[in-house]
Scaffold this active site. Structure first.
Site, PDB file in Angstrom:
ATOM      1  N   HIS A  78       0.928  -1.183  -0.032  1.00 19.13           N
ATOM      2  CA  HIS A  78       0.018  -0.052   0.071  1.00 19.13           C
ATOM      3  C   HIS A  78       0.828   1.332   0.027  1.00 19.13           C
ATOM      4  O   HIS A  78       0.445   2.446  -0.494  1.00 19.13           O
ATOM      5  CB  HIS A  78      -1.288  -0.181   1.204  1.00 19.13           C
ATOM      6  CG  HIS A  78      -0.369   0.292   2.254  1.00 19.13           C
ATOM      7  ND1 HIS A  78       0.098  -0.458   3.137  1.00 19.13           N
ATOM      8  CD2 HIS A  78      -0.581   1.661   3.288  1.00 19.13           C
ATOM      9  CE1 HIS A  78       0.517   0.173   4.370  1.00 19.13           C
ATOM     10  NE2 HIS A  78       0.009   1.220   4.347  1.00 19.13           N
ATOM     11  N   GLU A 125       6.037   5.412  14.074  1.00 17.63           N
ATOM     12  CA  GLU A 125       4.680   5.453  14.543  1.00 17.63           C
ATOM     13  C   GLU A 125       4.687   5.409  16.220  1.00 17.63           C
ATOM     14  O   GLU A 125       5.798   5.081  16.842  1.00 17.63           O
ATOM     15  CB  GLU A 125       4.247   3.947  14.221  1.00 17.63           C
ATOM     16  CG  GLU A 125       4.161   3.793  12.662  1.00 17.63           C
ATOM     17  CD  GLU A 125       3.631   2.378  12.383  1.00 17.63           C
ATOM     18  OE1 GLU A 125       3.558   1.501  13.091  1.00 17.63           O
ATOM     19  OE2 GLU A 125       3.387   1.913  11.092  1.00 17.63           O
ATOM     20  N   HIS A 129       7.498  -2.114   2.344  1.00 17.52           N
ATOM     21  CA  HIS A 129       7.158  -0.826   2.052  1.00 17.52           C
ATOM     22  C   HIS A 129       8.700   0.194   1.947  1.00 17.52           C
ATOM     23  O   HIS A 129       8.725   0.770   0.934  1.00 17.52           O
ATOM     24  CB  HIS A 129       6.603   0.001   3.424  1.00 17.52           C
ATOM     25  CG  HIS A 129       5.067  -0.833   3.781  1.00 17.52           C
ATOM     26  ND1 HIS A 129       4.393  -1.340   2.709  1.00 17.52           N
ATOM     27  CD2 HIS A 129       4.682  -1.105   4.827  1.00 17.52           C
ATOM     28  CE1 HIS A 129       3.370  -2.013   3.124  1.00 17.52           C
ATOM     29  NE2 HIS A 129       3.515  -1.799   4.509  1.00 17.52           N
ATOM     30  N   LYS A 183       7.933   1.001  16.131  1.00 16.73           N
ATOM     31  CA  LYS A 183       6.433   1.326  16.608  1.00 16.73           C
ATOM     32  C   LYS A 183       6.852   1.974  17.991  1.00 16.73           C
ATOM     33  O   LYS A 183       8.138   1.869  18.518  1.00 16.73           O
ATOM     34  CB  LYS A 183       5.811   0.113  16.829  1.00 16.73           C
ATOM     35  CG  LYS A 183       5.286  -0.585  15.363  1.00 16.73           C
ATOM     36  CD  LYS A 183       4.201  -1.534  15.627  1.00 16.73           C
ATOM     37  CE  LYS A 183       3.848  -2.297  14.345  1.00 16.73           C
ATOM     38  NZ  LYS A 183       2.926  -1.384  13.539  1.00 16.73           N
TER      39      LYS A 183
HETATM   40  C1  BG6 Z   1       1.435  -2.169   7.362  1.00 17.85           C
HETATM   41  C2  BG6 Z   1       2.222  -2.808   8.738  1.00 17.85           C
HETATM   42  O1  BG6 Z   1       1.807  -2.677   6.357  1.00 17.85           O
HETATM   43  O2  BG6 Z   1       1.891  -0.642   7.370  1.00 17.85           O
HETATM   44  C3  BG6 Z   1       1.792  -2.022  10.068  1.00 17.85           C
HETATM   45  O3  BG6 Z   1       1.739  -4.139   8.689  1.00 17.85           O
HETATM   46  C4  BG6 Z   1       2.128  -0.559   9.820  1.00 17.85           C
HETATM   47  O4  BG6 Z   1       2.558  -2.481  10.885  1.00 17.85           O
HETATM   48  C5  BG6 Z   1       1.291  -0.039   8.614  1.00 17.85           C
HETATM   49  O5  BG6 Z   1       1.652   0.053  10.925  1.00 17.85           O
HETATM   50  C6  BG6 Z   1       1.873   1.299   8.360  1.00 17.85           C
HETATM   51  O6  BG6 Z   1       1.108   1.844   7.198  1.00 17.85           O
HETATM   52  P1  BG6 Z   1       0.782   3.434   7.438  1.00 17.85           P
HETATM   53  O7  BG6 Z   1       0.103   3.566   5.622  1.00 17.85           O
HETATM   54  O8  BG6 Z   1      -0.024   3.734   8.544  1.00 17.85           O
HETATM   55  O9  BG6 Z   1       2.150   4.017   7.303  1.00 17.85           O
END
Ligand code: BG6
Length: 499
Positions: free
Chosen positions: A190, A228, A252, A352
Site C-alpha cells: 500500500h 509510529e 514498504h 513502533k
Molecule cells: C502495515 C504494517 O503494512 O503498514 C503495519 O503491517 C504498519 O505494522 C502499517 O503500521 C503502516 O502503514 P501506514 O500507511 O499507516 O504508514
C-alpha cells in the site's frame, strides 16, 4: 450466473464493470481499508456502477454482512456520509457467498455468483486472508477453472506479507504462477499507492534540475524512516512471527528505496518501471552474516508514555510471549553498488511506539568543500532535501543562509512546499491500487523477481536475528533506541529524527 444490463454513462478510461471477490470478507482489512475504498470509488464512479462486490466468508449470512459493511463505513469512513439513496445503490452491489475456504463447494458457489457484466465476466479476486491460505485459495480457484480468462479478465490481488523469507517467497510465487500468469498477479504494497510516494516519480523524473545532483558526487547519504506512535494493537500473533524487519523494511521501505535510487525508465509502464527497480534491488551490496551487527539494529519497546498516557511494554501486550525477543524497531544500512550510488549509505529505519508519527526520505547533500565564511570553524550544517510522505505531505529544502545583520554567520533556512492544498484531498492508497487493478495497470505492484530480490538481501539478517536470545529495549514514546547512532557513522548530520 446472473445477467445485468449495460450502463454506458461512464466515459472512456473508466474501468469496465467487474466482479470484485473478497476472500476474508469479515476480516479487519476488509472493514478498515477495502470497504471504505470501494465505497469512495463507488461515489466517485471509479468503479463501474454495474460492478458487484462479492464477499466470501463462513458463519455469516447476506443481511448480516451488509450490516457489517454499513458499520465498517460508519466507523472507518465516517466522512463519506452516504445519502440513503447512495447507500441503497451501494448495498445493492453487495453479495455474500457463505462458505469455508477449505471446501471446494465454496468455489463452485463463487463461480455461480459471478455475473456477466456488459457481456464479460471480469473478476478481481482479493485475498484479504492470512498468508498461509494464499496458495491454497489460488489452487482452489484454479481447480474451479476460475483463473481462465476466456470470458473476461481474472486478476488476483495478494496482500503482504508475501512469504516469510526468500525460500517461502519463491515457493509462493511458484504456486501462484502455476495457476495464474504473472500479468494476472497483483502483489499489493500500500505504500506504493500513497500519493506522496508516487510523487517521487514525478519529482525525480518530471524536473531536470535534480538529475545532475542525484548521485554520489553530491549526495552524502539517504535516510528513509517510518516512525509510529502506535503499538502492535490487536496483531500480536502476526507480529510475533513477522517483527519490524519483515513487516516494514522488506516491503514498504525497500520499495521506497528503489524509487529513490532507480534509473529513469524508458517509459512509464509496469515492466519498464519494475525492471529499473529490480536492478536496484540486485545492486544492493550483499550483507554477510558476520557483518549483521555492524549494519543492522534491532530493538523492542518497553513501557512508556504516549500523548500523556502510560502504555505497556511489547512483552506485556495481549498475546505476546513474556520473554519475546521480537523486534519492534529495525534499522539497516545498505549500500547500492552501482555507478550512481557507490559509497552512499542508504539507512532505512522503522519503529513502533516512538515519539512521533512520520514517514520521511532525507536526501542529505555533501558539505561544501571549503568553509569560506568561517575557515577555522565547524563546516556549515549541510543542506538536505526532505520528502515528508506523511503526515503533512510535502517537501522541504534546507539550505544554509546568512544571518541578517553585520555578519556572515550562517543559519538554516527551510523552504517548504506542501504537496497538496487544503482543497485537494489526497486519494487513499487502497483506492488508487484497487483502481489500478481494475484498469490492469501493475506499475504500482511488486513483481515476483522484485520480492524475491528483497528477501534475498535480508536473508543474512533474518538468519542472525532468528537466533537472537535477548534484545535491547527503548522507552515507548521516546527516541532512545540503543545503538542506532552507529549506523550513521560518517554520515553528515548524523541520525535525523523527524521534527
Ligand atoms: C502495515 C504494517 O503494512 O503498514 C503495519 O503491517 C504498519 O505494522 C502499517 O503500521 C503502516 O502503514 P501506514 O500507511 O499507516 O504508514
Amino acid at each position: 450466473m446472473t445477467n445485468e444490463t449495460s450502463d454506458r454513462t461512464l466515459g472512456n478510461g473508466h474501468p469496465d464493470p467487474a466482479n470484485i471477490v473478497i476472500f476474508g470478507a469479515t476480516g479487519d482489512l476488509t472493514k478498515r481499508k477495502l470497504v471504505p475504498a470501494l465505497a469512495r470509488m463507488y461515489r466517485a464512479r471509479l468503479i463501474h456502477p454495474l460492478s458487484r462486490i462479492i464477499g466470501v466468508a463462513h458463519n455469516m449470512e447476506q443481511d448480516a454482512w451488509v450490516a457489517m459493511v454499513r458499520t465498517a463505513l460508519e466507523t472507518f469512513a465516517a466522512d463519506l456520509a452516504f445519502t440513503s439513496e447512495e447507500w441503497e445503490g451501494f448495498a445493492a452491489r453487495l453479495h455474500l457467498v457463505c462458505g469455508d475456504l477449505a471446501e471446494e463447494a465454496t468455489y463452485t458457489r463463487v463461480a455461480e455468483t459471478l455475473a456477466p457484466l456488459d457481456g464479460r465476466v471480469n473478476v478481481m479476486f482479493y485475498l484479504a486472508i492470512p498468508p498461509d491460505w494464499y496458495a491454497r485459495v489460488a489452487q482452489s480457484l484454479g481447480s474451479a477453472n476460475l483463473a481462465d480468462e476466456s470470458q473476461g479478465y481474472r486478476r488476483i490481488v495478494v496482500e503482504k506479507p508475501f512469504g516469510l523469507d526468500w525460500a517461502s517467497a519463491v515457493e509462493l510465487n511458484r504456486q501462484l504462477q502455476g495457476i495464474f500468469r504473472e500479468s494476472q498477479i497483483y502483489r499489493i504494497d500500500h505504500y506504493l499507492g500513497k500519493e506522496s510516494v508516487q510523487n517521487l516519480f514525478v519529482f525525480r523524473f518530471g524536473n531536470s534540475i535534480l538529475e545532475p545532483l542525484w548521485n554520489r558526487n553530491y549526495i552524502d547519504h539517504v535516510q528513509i524512516s517510518v516512525t509510529e506512535t502506535l503499538g502492535i494493537e490487536y496483531r500480536a500473533a502476526y507480529y510475533e512471527e513477522a517483527g519490524a524487519l519483515r513487516d516494514m523494511i522488506q516491503s514498504h521501505m525497500m520499495q521506497v528505496m528503489t524509487l529513490v535510487a532507480m534509473e529513469p525508465p524508458g517509459e512509464y509502464t509496469a515492466d519498464a518501471v519494475r525492471d529499473e527497480k529490480v536492478k536496484v534491488m540486485r545492486s544492493i551490496r550483499p550483507i554477510q552474516p558476520g557483518n549483521v551487527d555492524q549494519v543492522a539494529v534491532a530493538s523492542q519497546y518497553g513501557s512508556g508514555t504516549i500523548a500523556g498516557q502510560p502504555v505497556p511494554a511489547y512483552v506485556k501486550e495481549p498475546g505476546v510471549a513474556p520473554d519475546s525477543v521480537k523486534e519492534t524497531f529495525a534499522a539497516v544500512r545498505f549500500y547500492i553498488d552501482n555507478w550512481r550510488w557507490q559509497g552512499v549509505p542508504f539507512v532505512l529505519w522503522y519503529g513502533k511506539r516512538l515519539q512521533k508519527r512520520a514517514s520521511e526520505i532525507v536526501i542529505r547533500f555533501r558539505q561544501p568543500p571549503h568553509n569560506l565564511f568561517d575557515p577555522d570553524g565547524e563546516p556549515p550544517v549541510a543542506d538536505a532535501l526532505v520528502f515528508r510522505l506523511q503526515p503533512d505531505e510535502g517537501m522541504f529544502l534546507r539550505m544554509n543562509a546568512k544571518v541578517p545583520g553585520l555578519t556572515t554567520k550562517m543559519r538554516r533556512l527551510v523552504m517548504r512546499g506542501p504537496y497538496a492544498s487544503a482543497t485537494e484531498p489526497l486519494v487513499e492508497a487502497y483506492e488508487t491500487l484497487l483502481y489500478d487493478v481494475l484498469q490492469g495497470d501493475a506499475t504500482l505492484f511488486s513483481r515476483a523477481d522484485e520480492i524475491e530480490a528483497s528477501w534475498k538481501m535480508l536473508g543474512p539478517i533474518l538468519e542472525v536475528w532468528n537466533k537472537r536470545l535477548s534484545i535491547d529495549r527503548y522507552r515507548a514514546g521516546s527516541w532512545d533506541v540503543p545503538d542506532v547512532e552507529r549506523l550513521f557513522e560518517g554520515c553528515v548530520g548524523g541520525w535525523h529524527k523527524p521534527t
